[in-house]
Design a protein around this motif. Structure first.
Motif, PDB file in Angstrom:
ATOM      1  N   THR A   1       0.734  -1.075   0.140  1.00  0.00           N
ATOM      2  CA  THR A   1       0.074  -0.024  -0.094  1.00  0.00           C
ATOM      3  C   THR A   1       0.817   1.054   0.011  1.00  0.00           C
ATOM      4  O   THR A   1       1.862   1.365   0.809  1.00  0.00           O
ATOM      5  CB  THR A   1      -0.865  -0.116   1.233  1.00  0.00           C
TER       6      THR A   1
ATOM      7  N   GLU B   1       0.417  -4.055   4.589  1.00  0.00           N
ATOM      8  CA  GLU B   1      -0.692  -4.368   5.804  1.00  0.00           C
ATOM      9  C   GLU B   1      -1.060  -5.513   6.294  1.00  0.00           C
ATOM     10  O   GLU B   1      -1.314  -5.778   7.259  1.00  0.00           O
ATOM     11  CB  GLU B   1      -1.958  -3.476   5.398  1.00  0.00           C
TER      12      GLU B   1
ATOM     13  N   SER C   1       3.514   0.518   2.733  1.00  0.00           N
ATOM     14  CA  SER C   1       3.478  -0.316   3.975  1.00  0.00           C
ATOM     15  C   SER C   1       3.108  -1.639   3.437  1.00  0.00           C
ATOM     16  O   SER C   1       2.451  -1.762   2.266  1.00  0.00           O
ATOM     17  CB  SER C   1       2.604   0.091   4.968  1.00  0.00           C
TER      18      SER C   1
END
Length: 166
Positions: free
Chosen positions: A86, A107, A105
């Motif tokens: 992301t 997730e 990131s």
């Protein structure tokens, strides 16, 4: 020179000694990410991902990131090891335009990389400064990978022209 400076001056890491698949290691050095006068992240609790031919990527725990200054981007990518990424953009503020995709990131990372869930990694060339214990980081060549090059890291590094097949 302080003991810590002497230790840092003697320690060198070759990216060719890093493993494949990558490894996640804790790092307690002081990591700061700034854009202008605004501190986006400030931590002594980062994780580094070490992968053959790549400078380390520092992942900052979300509580140490000013997440209110970021927004989720439409961009996505897939890492063979870590899974779906992301991306995060810096929100525009006080007459400054937004800065797209300054961080990313995982997730819900794949098995073996669960530790980096809830952490953000920043591209050093998309913000004004990233530092490790006060040393300004240089960016990994090529624009896609987000490795952080410090004086202790030696290459050659994947990312520049002619290296994509490594």
């Amino acid at each position: 020179m302080t003991d810590r400076e002497t230790e840092g001056a003697m320690r060198k890491e070759s990216v060719w000694d890093y493993p494949r698949p990558p490894r996640v290691v804790a790092d307690s050095r002081h990591v700061v990410v700034r854009n202008g006068r605004v501190t986006l992240a400030d931590s002594h609790r980062c994780l580094r991902v070490l992968e053959t031919s790549h400078p380390p990527v520092f992942y900052v725990p979300r509580p140490d990131v000013r997440i209110e200054l970021l927004s989720v981007s439409a961009r996505r990518s897939l890492c063979e090891w870590k899974g779906a990424a992301t991306y995060w953009s810096l929100r525009g503020k006080a007459g400054r335009p937004p800065v797209p995709d300054v961080a990313w990131s995982y997730e819900a990372p794949r098995p073996g990389f669960e530790a980096i869930a809830g952490h953000l990694a920043f591209y050093p060339d998309r913000v004004e400064a990233c530092t490790v214990d006060g040393e300004r980081v240089r960016t990994q060549p090529g624009g896609f990978y987000g490795g952080w090059i410090t004086e202790e890291i030696t290459g050659p590094f994947k990312g520049g022209p002619g290296t994509w097949g490594w």
